[in-house]
Scaffold this motif. Structure first.
Motif, PDB file in Angstrom:
ATOM      1  N   GLN A 110      10.818   0.948  -8.841  1.00 27.32           N
ATOM      2  CA  GLN A 110       9.427   1.451  -8.085  1.00 27.32           C
ATOM      3  C   GLN A 110       9.008   3.039  -8.147  1.00 27.32           C
ATOM      4  N   PHE A 111      10.043   3.965  -8.210  1.00 23.03           N
ATOM      5  CA  PHE A 111       9.658   5.287  -8.185  1.00 23.03           C
ATOM      6  C   PHE A 111       9.272   5.544  -9.507  1.00 23.03           C
ATOM      7  N   THR A 112       9.854   4.921 -10.783  1.00 27.09           N
ATOM      8  CA  THR A 112       9.566   5.236 -12.150  1.00 27.09           C
ATOM      9  C   THR A 112       8.189   4.700 -12.476  1.00 27.09           C
ATOM     10  N   HIS A 113       8.085   3.325 -12.109  1.00 24.38           N
ATOM     11  CA  HIS A 113       7.158   2.518 -12.612  1.00 24.38           C
ATOM     12  C   HIS A 113       5.977   2.180 -11.653  1.00 24.38           C
ATOM     13  N   GLY A 114       6.098   2.365 -10.318  1.00 31.99           N
ATOM     14  CA  GLY A 114       5.163   1.988  -9.353  1.00 31.99           C
ATOM     15  C   GLY A 114       5.327   0.970  -8.514  1.00 31.99           C
ATOM     16  N   ILE A 115       4.449   0.528  -7.926  1.00 33.74           N
ATOM     17  CA  ILE A 115       4.567  -0.913  -7.030  1.00 33.74           C
ATOM     18  C   ILE A 115       4.242  -1.909  -8.260  1.00 33.74           C
ATOM     19  N   PRO A 116       5.043  -3.054  -8.053  1.00 32.10           N
ATOM     20  CA  PRO A 116       4.894  -4.032  -8.988  1.00 32.10           C
ATOM     21  C   PRO A 116       3.742  -4.947  -8.771  1.00 32.10           C
ATOM     22  N   LEU A 117       3.447  -5.480  -9.803  1.00 30.56           N
ATOM     23  CA  LEU A 117       2.232  -6.345  -9.845  1.00 30.56           C
ATOM     24  C   LEU A 117       2.247  -7.682  -9.141  1.00 30.56           C
ATOM     25  N   SER A 118       3.514  -8.049  -8.794  1.00 31.33           N
ATOM     26  CA  SER A 118       3.673  -9.116  -8.093  1.00 31.33           C
ATOM     27  C   SER A 118       3.376  -8.930  -6.572  1.00 31.33           C
ATOM     28  N   GLN A 119       3.373  -7.639  -6.168  1.00 31.38           N
ATOM     29  CA  GLN A 119       3.156  -7.141  -4.778  1.00 31.38           C
ATOM     30  C   GLN A 119       1.739  -6.973  -4.736  1.00 31.38           C
ATOM     31  N   ARG A 120       1.153  -6.277  -5.744  1.00 26.37           N
ATOM     32  CA  ARG A 120      -0.405  -6.162  -5.741  1.00 26.37           C
ATOM     33  C   ARG A 120      -1.334  -7.420  -5.934  1.00 26.37           C
ATOM     34  N   ILE A 121      -0.552  -8.554  -6.102  1.00 24.56           N
ATOM     35  CA  ILE A 121      -1.245  -9.697  -5.924  1.00 24.56           C
ATOM     36  C   ILE A 121      -1.081 -10.330  -4.766  1.00 24.56           C
ATOM     37  N   ALA A 122       0.306 -10.201  -4.303  1.00 28.48           N
ATOM     38  CA  ALA A 122       0.724 -11.080  -3.084  1.00 28.48           C
ATOM     39  C   ALA A 122      -0.094 -10.439  -1.934  1.00 28.48           C
ATOM     40  N   ILE A 123      -0.393  -9.156  -1.862  1.00 26.74           N
ATOM     41  CA  ILE A 123      -0.959  -8.572  -0.580  1.00 26.74           C
ATOM     42  C   ILE A 123      -2.723  -9.092  -0.506  1.00 26.74           C
ATOM     43  N   PRO A 124      -3.279  -9.167  -1.474  1.00 25.78           N
ATOM     44  CA  PRO A 124      -4.778  -9.707  -1.298  1.00 25.78           C
ATOM     45  C   PRO A 124      -4.604 -11.366  -1.262  1.00 25.78           C
ATOM     46  N   LEU A 125      -3.542 -11.729  -1.892  1.00 31.93           N
ATOM     47  CA  LEU A 125      -3.432 -13.345  -1.907  1.00 31.93           C
ATOM     48  C   LEU A 125      -3.397 -13.648  -0.339  1.00 31.93           C
ATOM     49  N   ALA A 126      -2.407 -12.909   0.330  1.00 36.32           N
ATOM     50  CA  ALA A 126      -2.211 -13.201   1.910  1.00 36.32           C
ATOM     51  C   ALA A 126      -3.341 -13.272   2.599  1.00 36.32           C
ATOM     52  N   ASN A 127      -4.141 -12.094   2.346  1.00 35.53           N
ATOM     53  CA  ASN A 127      -5.428 -11.749   2.997  1.00 35.53           C
ATOM     54  C   ASN A 127      -6.319 -12.818   2.866  1.00 35.53           C
ATOM     55  N   LEU A 128      -6.542 -13.389   1.591  1.00 37.69           N
ATOM     56  CA  LEU A 128      -7.487 -14.341   1.451  1.00 37.69           C
ATOM     57  C   LEU A 128      -7.224 -15.738   1.951  1.00 37.69           C
ATOM     58  N   LEU A 129      -5.916 -15.878   2.179  1.00 36.40           N
ATOM     59  CA  LEU A 129      -5.456 -17.251   2.600  1.00 36.40           C
ATOM     60  C   LEU A 129      -5.495 -16.969   4.231  1.00 36.40           C
ATOM     61  N   GLY A 130      -5.249 -15.930   4.972  1.00 36.92           N
ATOM     62  CA  GLY A 130      -5.094 -15.817   6.077  1.00 36.92           C
ATOM     63  C   GLY A 130      -3.989 -15.834   6.439  1.00 36.92           C
ATOM     64  N   LEU A 131      -2.975 -15.507   5.750  1.00 37.17           N
ATOM     65  CA  LEU A 131      -1.489 -15.491   6.002  1.00 37.17           C
ATOM     66  C   LEU A 131      -1.041 -14.152   6.045  1.00 37.17           C
ATOM     67  N   GLU A 132       0.302 -13.897   6.821  1.00 39.44           N
ATOM     68  CA  GLU A 132       1.029 -12.573   6.902  1.00 39.44           C
ATOM     69  C   GLU A 132       1.644 -12.226   5.592  1.00 39.44           C
ATOM     70  N   TYR A 133       1.733 -11.084   5.017  1.00 35.19           N
ATOM     71  CA  TYR A 133       2.404 -10.465   3.926  1.00 35.19           C
ATOM     72  C   TYR A 133       3.763  -9.731   4.609  1.00 35.19           C
ATOM     73  N   HIS A 134       4.797  -9.930   4.115  1.00 35.34           N
ATOM     74  CA  HIS A 134       5.943  -9.211   4.416  1.00 35.34           C
ATOM     75  C   HIS A 134       6.677  -8.655   3.382  1.00 35.34           C
TER      76      HIS A 134
END
Length: 222
Positions: A110-134
């Motif tokens: 993560q330090f060398t390549h940044g935040i993974p795409l999985s996380q950058r998909i999961a956060i808005p997905l949780a928001n769209l579905l009204g769910l918590e992201y952890h």
């Protein structure tokens, strides 16, 4: 609110799984979708939501979002996935809403390549579905899996995931179910390894969500 359409006409037509959900992937009664890119002849180990095979438009979107760190493309993928998840009935009878988790990168990657795409998909997905992201999952090591064989992926994945101590104690007090998100599913080794770690601590993984499924999955079932 979710719109009825997020991709343009040509892009939508290039996604073969836009109009129906495969009942084999989602472990539901009934005939499976013909030529489903997500399961072919065998169901994944958890109900699987995915947009398409990893080629054409979806591959270009994922590569652009991944290498260019373009969050607007990650959000677009999350919107498309949210629309498909809304079509399922898997969570209708759940006593509590699931939480959304992403397959993480190790701290070094993560330090060398940044935040993974999985996380950058999961956060808005949780928001769209009204769910918590952890962020309950952690990951060790820094070796990329792109060039590894199926057996090497399984061996590497089995020891790479762990639950953060603070979160492990919390989950022992109150069990929750989760949606596990990754960007691309190739052999399924990464998702299955993370699932085992979670379920050993009584955290039930109810669904796998990926943007696309690689053709390599045809000969690399777990």
């Amino acid at each position: 609110p979710l719109s009825d359409r997020t991709l343009c006409g040509p892009c939508s037509q290039d996604l073969p799984l836009r109009s129906a959900l495969c009942r084999r992937c989602l472990h539901q009664p009934g005939a499976p979708l013909e030529r489903c890119p997500g399961c072919h002849h065998q169901s994944p180990l958890r109900p699987l939501i995915h947009l398409s095979q990893h080629e054409g438009t979806i591959r270009k979107l994922i590569l652009a979002a991944k290498t260019g760190h373009k969050d607007h493309l990650a959000h677009l993928l999350a919107q498309e996935l949210a629309l498909l998840i809304r079509e399922t009935t898997i969570f209708e009878q759940q006593p509590r809403k699931p939480v959304v988790l992403a397959i993480p990168r190790s701290k070094r990657r993560q330090f060398t390549h940044g935040i993974p795409l999985s996380q950058r998909i999961a956060i808005p997905l949780a928001n769209l579905l009204g769910l918590e992201y952890h962020r309950w999952l952690g990951r060790k090591g820094s070796r990329p899996q792109v060039s590894l064989s199926a057996s090497d992926r399984r061996r590497l994945a089995e020891s790479s995931f762990f639950l953060h101590d603070q979160q492990r104690q919390r989950k022992r007090r109150q069990t929750r179910s989760v949606i596990l998100v990754d960007d691309v599913r190739t052999t399924g080794a990464t998702l299955w390894a993370a699932t085992r770690v979670l379920e050993r601590q009584e955290i039930a993984v109810k669904m796998w969500v990926v943007a696309s499924v690689s053709r390599a999955l045809r000969s690399n079932h777990i």
